[in-house]
Write an enzyme that holds these catalytic residues in place. Structure first.
Site, PDB file in Angstrom:
ATOM      1  N   SER A  98       0.828  -1.199   0.000  1.00 38.00           N
ATOM      2  CA  SER A  98       0.000   0.000   0.000  1.00 38.00           C
ATOM      3  C   SER A  98       0.869   1.258   0.000  1.00 38.00           C
ATOM      4  CB  SER A  98      -0.954  -0.050   1.199  1.00 38.00           C
ATOM      5  OG  SER A  98      -2.031   0.834   1.043  1.00 38.00           O
ATOM      6  N   ASP A 126     -10.067  -4.909  -5.170  1.00 35.68           N
ATOM      7  CA  ASP A 126      -9.340  -4.051  -4.226  1.00 35.68           C
ATOM      8  C   ASP A 126      -9.928  -2.646  -4.292  1.00 35.68           C
ATOM      9  OD1 ASP A 126      -7.567  -2.567  -2.733  1.00 35.68           O
ATOM     10  OD2 ASP A 126      -5.768  -3.455  -3.606  1.00 35.68           O
ATOM     11  N   HIS A 172      -7.325  -5.900  -0.212  1.00 39.59           N
ATOM     12  CA  HIS A 172      -6.115  -5.082  -0.279  1.00 39.59           C
ATOM     13  C   HIS A 172      -4.943  -5.668   0.505  1.00 39.59           C
ATOM     14  CE1 HIS A 172      -3.987  -1.371  -1.107  1.00 39.59           C
ATOM     15  NE2 HIS A 172      -3.850  -1.080   0.185  1.00 39.59           N
TER      16      HIS A 172
END
Length: 278
Positions: free
Chosen positions: A96, A219, A247
């Site tokens: 991320s 996602d 995610h």
């Protein structure tokens, strides 16, 4: 000073290889989210795990609100860890927001890294139609920040469900929520602002390291439009689509993610050996 840095970021070394692989956690998480993946590399690599200040078992006495108001501050932490451990040509695996943090670190000291592996990256979370769809309207992100300020526990519950987006694996959602709740709310809020309002789109074309971009199914945080954009703008990048939903594939589907990373690294090694022969 060296001991302070290792203490500050709760740095942990495992593995027995000569090549180093660094696993960087995403927003609101600590190094334990990588446990199921990192252990699969310990037989072949030196594994570096760490926490960002304010998460996990870091020393919050080192926290500086100004430094950590931008992603550059977190990138500096990574560079100081690399310098302390005297790392060169390390493989950086970020989840991320750590994808962009690792990218920023690689610009300042490219010699520390050999490859970047980005799991669910997003260079910009805001929509700017029609040219760019980041996944969120500005009002949605402002609402997220407001909820964090007013009801942090409520935010953690809602955001964990959004991030995982997989009702069939409630334990992953619960684990993520627990990690959010263990993070200092003030520090998490500062990190959230730095994360969700950053725009690193113009930086992508400056990446010089071979890069693997990993896209998950369904996602919400880093939708396919975002990873496709990232792939198109990073030179020498490879995009891999996982079956994993949500995610956080390192938590929900560690086997698939580990195999994808290992396959990519093996392909890169074969490519390098072939180029050397030619």
């Amino acid at each position: 000073m060296e001991n302070n840095i290792l203490l500050r970021n709760n740095v942990r070394l495992t593995g027995k290889g000569t090549k180093t692989i660094i696993f960087a956690p995403g927003f609101g998480c600590d190094q334990t989210v990588w446990s199921a993946v990192s252990q699969k590399f310990e037989g072949d690599y030196q594994v570096v795990l760490f926490d960002y200040v304010g998460s996990g078992n870091t020393d919050i006495n080192f926290y500086d609100s100004n430094r950590y108001s931008t992603l550059e501050g977190y990138a500096q932490d990574i560079l100081e860890i690399c310098a302390t451990l005297q790392l060169t040509d390390a493989i950086f695996v970020g989840h991320s927001v750590s994808c962009m943090i690792g990218m920023l670190a690689s610009f300042r000291h490219p010699e520390y890294f050999s490859h970047l592996i980005m799991v669910g990256p997003s260079p910009c979370y805001l929509n700017e139609p029609p040219q760019y769809i980041g996944g969120f309207q500005e009002s949605e992100l402002l609402g997220l920040i407001e909820l964090m300020e007013k009801n942090y526990i409520g935010w953690a519950n809602i955001f964990a469900a959004t991030v995982t987006n997989n009702p069939s694996r409630p334990q992953v959602k619960q684990e993520l929520e627990t990690r959010f709740c263990s993070t200092d709310p003030i520090m998490a809020l500062n990190f959230a602002k730095a994360t969700f309002f950053a725009d690193n789109r113009k930086d992508l074309e400056n990446v010089i390291h071979p890069t693997l971009i990993v896209q998950c199914s369904n996602d919400i945080i880093a939708p396919e439009t975002v990873t496709q954009y990232t792939h198109q703008h990073i030179p020498n990048s490879v995009l891999k689509q996982l079956n994993a939903i949500g995610h956080c594939p390192h938590m929900s589907h560690p086997e698939e993610l580990s195999n994808t990373i290992r396959q990519y690294l093996e392909e890169q090694l074969t490519k390098k050996q072939t180029e050397e022969i030619l």
